[in-house]
Design a protein around this motif. Structure first.
Motif, PDB file in Angstrom:
ATOM      1  N   THR A  95       0.821  -1.208   0.000  1.00 16.02           N
ATOM      2  CA  THR A  95       0.000   0.000   0.000  1.00 16.02           C
ATOM      3  C   THR A  95       0.855   1.258   0.000  1.00 16.02           C
ATOM      4  O   THR A  95       0.539   2.247  -0.679  1.00 16.02           O
ATOM      5  N   PHE A  96       1.962   1.245   0.775  1.00 17.19           N
ATOM      6  CA  PHE A  96       2.856   2.411   0.778  1.00 17.19           C
ATOM      7  C   PHE A  96       3.311   2.714  -0.649  1.00 17.19           C
ATOM      8  O   PHE A  96       3.312   3.868  -1.089  1.00 17.19           O
ATOM      9  N   THR A  97       3.721   1.653  -1.359  1.00 20.84           N
ATOM     10  CA  THR A  97       4.241   1.823  -2.717  1.00 20.84           C
ATOM     11  C   THR A  97       3.148   2.288  -3.669  1.00 20.84           C
ATOM     12  O   THR A  97       3.391   3.103  -4.571  1.00 20.84           O
ATOM     13  N   TYR A  98       1.931   1.793  -3.474  1.00 18.19           N
ATOM     14  CA  TYR A  98       0.801   2.183  -4.326  1.00 18.19           C
ATOM     15  C   TYR A  98       0.550   3.693  -4.215  1.00 18.19           C
ATOM     16  O   TYR A  98       0.291   4.382  -5.217  1.00 18.19           O
ATOM     17  N   VAL A  99       0.629   4.217  -3.014  1.00 21.85           N
ATOM     18  CA  VAL A  99       0.372   5.641  -2.792  1.00 21.85           C
ATOM     19  C   VAL A  99       1.526   6.503  -3.295  1.00 21.85           C
ATOM     20  O   VAL A  99       1.316   7.561  -3.903  1.00 21.85           O
ATOM     21  N   ILE A 100       2.754   6.062  -3.066  1.00 18.89           N
ATOM     22  CA  ILE A 100       3.921   6.919  -3.341  1.00 18.89           C
ATOM     23  C   ILE A 100       4.440   6.764  -4.763  1.00 18.89           C
ATOM     24  O   ILE A 100       4.750   7.747  -5.441  1.00 18.89           O
ATOM     25  N   PHE A 101       4.540   5.519  -5.259  1.00 22.04           N
ATOM     26  CA  PHE A 101       5.176   5.276  -6.554  1.00 22.04           C
ATOM     27  C   PHE A 101       4.200   4.912  -7.670  1.00 22.04           C
ATOM     28  O   PHE A 101       4.500   5.131  -8.841  1.00 22.04           O
ATOM     29  N   ALA A 406      13.211   4.075   0.099  1.00 24.77           N
ATOM     30  CA  ALA A 406      13.069   5.113  -0.930  1.00 24.77           C
ATOM     31  C   ALA A 406      11.740   5.848  -0.779  1.00 24.77           C
ATOM     32  O   ALA A 406      11.644   7.053  -1.047  1.00 24.77           O
ATOM     33  N   GLY A 407      10.720   5.121  -0.311  1.00 27.44           N
ATOM     34  CA  GLY A 407       9.403   5.724  -0.149  1.00 27.44           C
ATOM     35  C   GLY A 407       9.369   6.831   0.879  1.00 27.44           C
ATOM     36  O   GLY A 407       8.606   7.799   0.742  1.00 27.44           O
ATOM     37  N   VAL A 408      10.176   6.708   1.915  1.00 24.79           N
ATOM     38  CA  VAL A 408      10.239   7.771   2.922  1.00 24.79           C
ATOM     39  C   VAL A 408      10.777   9.054   2.306  1.00 24.79           C
ATOM     40  O   VAL A 408      10.229  10.149   2.510  1.00 24.79           O
ATOM     41  N   ARG A 413       8.803  14.445  -0.061  1.00 24.62           N
ATOM     42  CA  ARG A 413       8.815  15.493  -1.082  1.00 24.62           C
ATOM     43  C   ARG A 413       7.464  15.618  -1.779  1.00 24.62           C
ATOM     44  O   ARG A 413       7.000  16.728  -2.049  1.00 24.62           O
ATOM     45  N   ARG A 414       6.846  14.489  -2.097  1.00 22.62           N
ATOM     46  CA  ARG A 414       5.595  14.519  -2.851  1.00 22.62           C
ATOM     47  C   ARG A 414       4.385  14.857  -1.979  1.00 22.62           C
ATOM     48  O   ARG A 414       3.448  15.493  -2.442  1.00 22.62           O
ATOM     49  N   MET A 415       4.399  14.390  -0.733  1.00 19.04           N
ATOM     50  CA  MET A 415       3.234  14.559   0.134  1.00 19.04           C
ATOM     51  C   MET A 415       3.640  15.084   1.509  1.00 19.04           C
ATOM     52  O   MET A 415       3.447  14.415   2.527  1.00 19.04           O
ATOM     53  N   PRO A 416       4.248  16.259   1.558  1.00 22.40           N
ATOM     54  CA  PRO A 416       4.700  16.796   2.852  1.00 22.40           C
ATOM     55  C   PRO A 416       3.545  17.146   3.782  1.00 22.40           C
ATOM     56  O   PRO A 416       3.734  17.279   4.993  1.00 22.40           O
ATOM     57  N   HIS A 417       2.328  17.278   3.226  1.00 18.99           N
ATOM     58  CA  HIS A 417       1.175  17.697   4.024  1.00 18.99           C
ATOM     59  C   HIS A 417       0.577  16.558   4.842  1.00 18.99           C
ATOM     60  O   HIS A 417      -0.202  16.804   5.756  1.00 18.99           O
ATOM     61  N   LEU A 418       0.912  15.295   4.529  1.00 20.85           N
ATOM     62  CA  LEU A 418       0.316  14.170   5.241  1.00 20.85           C
ATOM     63  C   LEU A 418       0.765  14.149   6.698  1.00 20.85           C
ATOM     64  O   LEU A 418       1.941  14.403   7.004  1.00 20.85           O
ATOM     65  N   ARG A 420       2.068  12.612   9.984  1.00 20.81           N
ATOM     66  CA  ARG A 420       2.929  11.478  10.294  1.00 20.81           C
ATOM     67  C   ARG A 420       3.001  11.287  11.809  1.00 20.81           C
ATOM     68  O   ARG A 420       3.471  12.166  12.515  1.00 20.81           O
ATOM     69  N   GLY A 421       2.553  10.112  12.261  1.00 14.83           N
ATOM     70  CA  GLY A 421       2.615   9.822  13.690  1.00 14.83           C
ATOM     71  C   GLY A 421       4.021   9.544  14.160  1.00 14.83           C
ATOM     72  O   GLY A 421       4.330   9.630  15.352  1.00 14.83           O
ATOM     73  N   PHE A 422       4.910   9.195  13.215  1.00 17.46           N
ATOM     74  CA  PHE A 422       6.326   8.954  13.513  1.00 17.46           C
ATOM     75  C   PHE A 422       7.128   9.444  12.321  1.00 17.46           C
ATOM     76  O   PHE A 422       6.732   9.250  11.173  1.00 17.46           O
ATOM     77  N   ARG A 423       8.256  10.059  12.596  1.00 14.98           N
ATOM     78  CA  ARG A 423       9.131  10.558  11.534  1.00 14.98           C
ATOM     79  C   ARG A 423      10.528  10.000  11.738  1.00 14.98           C
ATOM     80  O   ARG A 423      11.065  10.036  12.847  1.00 14.98           O
ATOM     81  N   VAL A 424      11.108   9.463  10.665  1.00 15.57           N
ATOM     82  CA  VAL A 424      12.478   8.960  10.738  1.00 15.57           C
ATOM     83  C   VAL A 424      13.409  10.124  11.043  1.00 15.57           C
ATOM     84  O   VAL A 424      13.390  11.130  10.332  1.00 15.57           O
ATOM     85  N   PRO A 425      14.210  10.033  12.101  1.00 20.06           N
ATOM     86  CA  PRO A 425      15.136  11.139  12.394  1.00 20.06           C
ATOM     87  C   PRO A 425      16.228  11.231  11.326  1.00 20.06           C
ATOM     88  O   PRO A 425      16.541  10.254  10.645  1.00 20.06           O
TER      89      PRO A 425
END
Length: 492
Positions: A95-101, A406-408, A413-418, A420-425
């Motif tokens: 699902t992540f890939t479907y949304v992003i790529f 790569a999806g992160v 970049r593509r969806m900065p408005h979403l 995020r309950g957790f962000r990779v530092p």
């Protein structure tokens, strides 16, 4: 829109959770997710993989191999944590890939996950049958036809666990809690009983001088350098790739996002905590294993059991047998759950027959697709030499890891408005390191494994072109995607 370009809207991916109706009932709480992760990550490998890799590839450096594999998987886990908190749906990396790529890449990842989870269930079930026969022999029970007995035991465990997953998610969760607790006690016994028998001299130097082998290069990296090596840094990194099989499973926690209370925060915590606990336990067992017996005298067939026998604690072999059986039982259970959720999501999106996305009104589970998965696992475990295909599971998983990393980067970049309950530092640095670490583990796998993987993916693309491309919900723009995904057949 072009098939290559069409992407699933984030609102459609998460609408089943945020809307008025859910396809899957909320079942898991934060502690349940930790148990789910430990259930699949800690199997029989904890009792054998350290000794086997120490004896054949890394020597005492196998402890470094565990750390390297653990760090690589932790980086991947952080990436999964961010995307699962952003897109909390049951399909995980698919699902992540479907949304992003987009759809084509989503199919590729979904097809890789099918390979990983379906084959892994068959591999682990076959190993469970062989270990069960061995455990009975150690207990003094002599079977007239061990091979037939193993086949029957494999059939029995797959039928039982498929039934549990298909008929009652809550019963499966309760059983998982009990079995995980029991196998953690077995691992604790191994560490506590084994520590007094550790001799520091057995560790020697972690870096054993490398040995050039006369055999033909086997891994992709060895083909590039033109030589096969054991021990040294080549051996340590090669062992890390094999050991990665032991850590695989934290990603399955992400498939439970749609069924988790407060998923955007609970799923990342569950994944990270379970992976950290598993890493600590694996390293502790590796230290005990290598410290009890010089690596040159480790038995490849039963490394930990033979070490305890050599130390005069033979009764621990029975504890190890019980722990191994419990460990593999929970692995099979969680693999079936994870595979069910991935196929459920792909069917809901129309890429495979939508009938597989139905939820039983009586049992409130996707029972139809669960029975299909269990049936395929039985066929594979009974009629295919799956134990020789174990590396395919690793490669399929690492392939998904690479796309998630790569999806992160692309998703920020593509969806900065979403939200995020957790962000990779330290993004994009850590996701980039995760991608590099994943690719490094991949090139340390055998060339033959890569060839089988390429054939599987070519076959998958043919299936997509013949069916998925035309039946995808995104191929019918007139039908609202979110409404189509949650169609009346999913009501309870």
């Amino acid at each position: 829109m072009s098939t290559i370009l069409r992407r699933l809207p984030p609102s459609a991916a998460t609408g089943l959770r945020t809307g008025a109706r859910h396809s899957l009932a909320e079942l898991y709480r934060p502690a349940d997710l930790v148990v789910l992760g430990l259930g699949v990550m800690i199997g029989a490998g904890v009792f054998s993989v350290a000794g086997r890799q120490a004896a054949t590839a890394a020597g005492p450096g196998v402890i470094l191999s565990f750390m390297i594999a653990g760090i690589a998987c932790l980086l991947a886990c952080l990436c999964y944590a961010e995307l699962s908190s952003t897109i909390p749906a049951s399909g995980s990396a698919y699902t992540f890939t479907y949304v992003i790529f987009g759809e084509v890449w989503a199919w590729v990842i979904g097809w890789a996950l099918i390979l990983e989870l379906q084959l892994a269930a068959a591999v682990v079930a076959r190993a469970w049958g062989e270990i069960a026969v061995g455990a009975l022999a150690h207990a003094g029970v002599r079977l007239p036809a061990p091979g037939l007995a193993a086949d029957l035991l494999v059939l029995a465990i797959l039928v039982l666990l498929t039934g549990v997953v298909a008929l009652s998610a809550r019963v499966g969760l309760r059983a998982l809690w009990v079995m995980v607790a029991a196998k953690l006690l077995a691992i604790g016994a191994v560490i506590v009983v084994g520590l007094p028998h550790v001799d520091a001299r057995n560790f020697g130097e972690f870096h054993v001088p490398p040995k050039t082998l006369s055999s033909a290069p086997a891994t992709l990296l060895e083909v590039v350098v033109g030589e096969s090596h054991a021990f040294g840094w080549f051996g340590i990194f090669s062992a890390a790739s094999a050991i990665a099989f032991a850590y695989i499973g934290f990603d399955i926690v992400a498939t439970a996002a749609e069924e988790t209370v407060n998923a955007p925060r609970a799923v990342p915590k569950g994944m990270i905590r379970s992976l950290v606990v598993a890493t600590v336990l694996y390293v502790a067992v590796a230290l005990v294993m290598v410290g009890m017996v010089p690596y040159t005298k480790i038995s490849v067939d039963a490394p930990l059991a033979s070490a305890f026998r050599a130390a005069g604690v033979g009764w621990m072999a029975h504890v190890i047998d019980v722990g191994a059986l419990l460990g593999l039982t929970t692995v099979i259970l969680v693999l079936i759950v994870g595979q069910t959720r991935v196929l459920f999501s792909m069917a809901r999106d129309g890429l495979i027959p939508r009938g597989l996305a139905s939820v039983s009104r009586r049992y409130h589970t996707p029972s139809r697709v669960t029975l299909v998965i269990g049936g395929i696992a039985i066929v594979l475990a009974e009629f295919v030499p799956v134990l020789t295909l174990q590396e395919l599971v690793v490669l399929g998983t690492l392939f998904a890891f690479a796309f998630v990393a790569a999806g992160v980067i692309v998703g920020r970049r593509r969806m900065p408005h979403l939200e995020r309950g957790f962000r990779v530092p330290l993004s994009p640095l850590l996701p980039a390191l995760s991608l590099v670490a994943t690719l490094w583990l991949m090139v340390n796998l055998r060339v033959l494994t890569w060839l089988w993987f390429v054939l599987w993916m070519v076959f998958g693309l043919a299936v997509y072109l013949a069916y998925g491309r035309r039946h995808s919900l995104l191929a019918r723009p007139a039908e609202p995607v979110a409404a189509a995904r949650s169609g009346g057949r999913h009501r309870r």
